[in-house]
Scaffold this active site. Structure first.
Site, PDB file in Angstrom:
ATOM      1  N   GLY A 125       0.850  -1.188   0.000  1.00  0.00           N
ATOM      2  CA  GLY A 125       0.000   0.000   0.000  1.00  0.00           C
ATOM      3  C   GLY A 125       0.870   1.216   0.000  1.00  0.00           C
ATOM      4  O   GLY A 125       0.856   2.005  -0.921  1.00  0.00           O
ATOM      5  N   THR A 126       1.645   1.332   1.011  1.00  0.00           N
ATOM      6  CA  THR A 126       2.848   2.166   0.996  1.00  0.00           C
ATOM      7  C   THR A 126       2.756   3.661   1.093  1.00  0.00           C
ATOM      8  O   THR A 126       1.797   4.303   0.638  1.00  0.00           O
ATOM      9  CB  THR A 126       3.649   1.888  -0.307  1.00  0.00           C
ATOM     10  OG1 THR A 126       3.893   0.519  -0.401  1.00  0.00           O
ATOM     11  CG2 THR A 126       4.961   2.620  -0.309  1.00  0.00           C
ATOM     12  N   SER A 127       3.787   4.214   1.720  1.00  0.00           N
ATOM     13  CA  SER A 127       4.107   5.628   1.576  1.00  0.00           C
ATOM     14  C   SER A 127       5.582   5.670   1.211  1.00  0.00           C
ATOM     15  O   SER A 127       6.416   5.149   1.952  1.00  0.00           O
ATOM     16  CB  SER A 127       3.896   6.353   2.905  1.00  0.00           C
ATOM     17  OG  SER A 127       2.611   6.130   3.378  1.00  0.00           O
TER      18      SER A 127
END
Lengths: 190, 200
Positions: free
Chosen positions: A13-15
């Protein structure tokens, strides 16, 4: 099994983000990999080294981005042996773009390339899903990035020092991770 | 078993995990013969992930890969779509959430071998008791620089619930006998003439 997490692909999903500063680049990422809503790895390393001074931040499908960055690492190594010189960040980014654009129907990958070479100094390239490539002073990506556009636009300054750039990345990613369910864990910097 | 020093546990479709493991084991053996070196876990890892990625998740093999090689001990997960993670402790399969719960509360760095084995057995038992998809015994494989120990079973935590006194023996007449027919059949053994085996 009918369980969502038993059948889903691994997603990050990540940032992720990369920032150019006076003398180089800081890249940063969170560490959460999910299968559905189960966190498969809470300490993943989304910052992958493709050459001595070039890193990439991976978001999207874990399998796709691992495969792509393995290819780029290999091609870049071959290219730099033929060139007899360190590869440029632009070359690395172009290789990513080639793979992401030409296989756009089968891939789900959002990549940020950050690194240093002797011609352009520090540079940051953003390669979102679809395979476009653009050089920017700083860029953010992943599902968590939506929550920090405002913060980043307000707080980014050109030619920061390395410490300021690192702090900027830490602050931005912390905010993203606290709001985005698909981001979390630890912050990794390179 | 992928190599003497590298073992792989499989979750997912049994046929897929077996065929995948056998294929990579065979490729690794050829690689070992070609290089003359003990195979490395990362070699098995790369072969597995490239194959699974090629099949885009249709080969349903979710693997836990572990081993000891000249660079030291390492542990990886490999997912059907071809992504991998390197971690100090991993669980896979339908019982993975139950097992991971045990690991997250019990794991410490630098455990002794006995401690680690007990932790692994607890984690597996978490899956055995709480997940329908997990079986009844705990099998363990310990891989060290000095060699590999395959303990099967390590624990059998499921007690048989019912013991019939006298056991299960059913004399003729327990069920109604319809018809009895005895057939005699003689087997004729024919030896066909053959040439002597030659080695030249």
């Amino acid at each position: 099994m009918e369980e969502e997490w038993a059948n889903s692909e691994h997603r990050m999903g990540t940032s992720i983000m990369a920032v150019q500063y006076n003398g180089g680049v800081v890249v940063g990422a969170d560490s959460r990999t999910t299968t559905g809503s189960y966190i498969a790895n809470r300490v993943s390393d989304k910052l992958t080294q493709v050459s001595d001074k070039i890193y990439c931040c991976r978001s999207g499908s874990a399998a796709d981005t691992q495969a792509i960055s393995d290819y780029v690492k290999y091609y870049l190594h071959l290219h730099s042996a033929e060139l007899d010189d360190a590869p440029t960040v632009k070359t690395a980014a172009s290789l990513f773009q080639l793979l992401c654009y030409n296989n756009k129907n089968n891939l789900s990958a959002g990549i940020i390339v950050g690194g240093w070479d002797k011609y352009d100094g520090g540079s940051v390239y953003s390669i979102p899903i679809g395979g476009a490539m653009i050089r920017q002073p700083y860029t953010i990506g992943g599902s968590g990035s939506s929550y920090i556009y405002g913060y980043c636009d307000a707080n980014f300054k050109e030619d920061m020092t390395r410490e300021d750039a690192q702090q900027f990345v830490i602050n931005a990613l912390s905010l993203a991770m606290s709001r985005d369910g698909s981001s979390g864990g630890v912050i990794r910097l390179a | 078993g992928i190599a003497a020093n590298i073992y792989c546990c499989g979750a997912g479709t049994a046929a897929d995990t077996q065929m995948t493991t056998d294929l990579i084991s065979s490729q690794l053996e050829l690689h070992r013969l070609a290089t003359g070196r003990t195979p490395r876990v990362v070699s098995a890892l790369t072969m597995l992930k490239q194959m699974l990625f090629k099949y885009q998740g249709h080969v349903s093999a979710a693997l836990v890969l572990g081993g000891v090689d000249p660079t030291g001990p390492s542990l990886y997960t490999v997912y059907p779509h071809g992504s991998t993670d390197r971690l100090p402790y991993v669980t896979m399969g339908s019982g993975s959430l139950a097992a991971m719960a045990v690991f997250e509360s019990g794991y410490k760095d630098d455990m002794e071998e006995e401690e680690a084995m007990q932790l692994v057995a607890s984690a597996i038992k978490g899956g055995i008791f709480n997940d329908l998809g997990s079986g009844s015994n705990v099998d363990i494989c310990v891989i060290k620089k000095t060699g590999t120990r395959y303990i099967r079973p390590f624990e059998t935590p499921i007690e048989p619930r019912f013991h019939k006194p006298g056991g299960y023996v059913f004399p003729l007449g327990t069920t109604a006998v319809g018809q009895t027919k005895t057939l005699e059949h003689t087997f004729k053994v024919v030896v066909e003439g053959g040439d002597a085996m030659e080695t030249s």
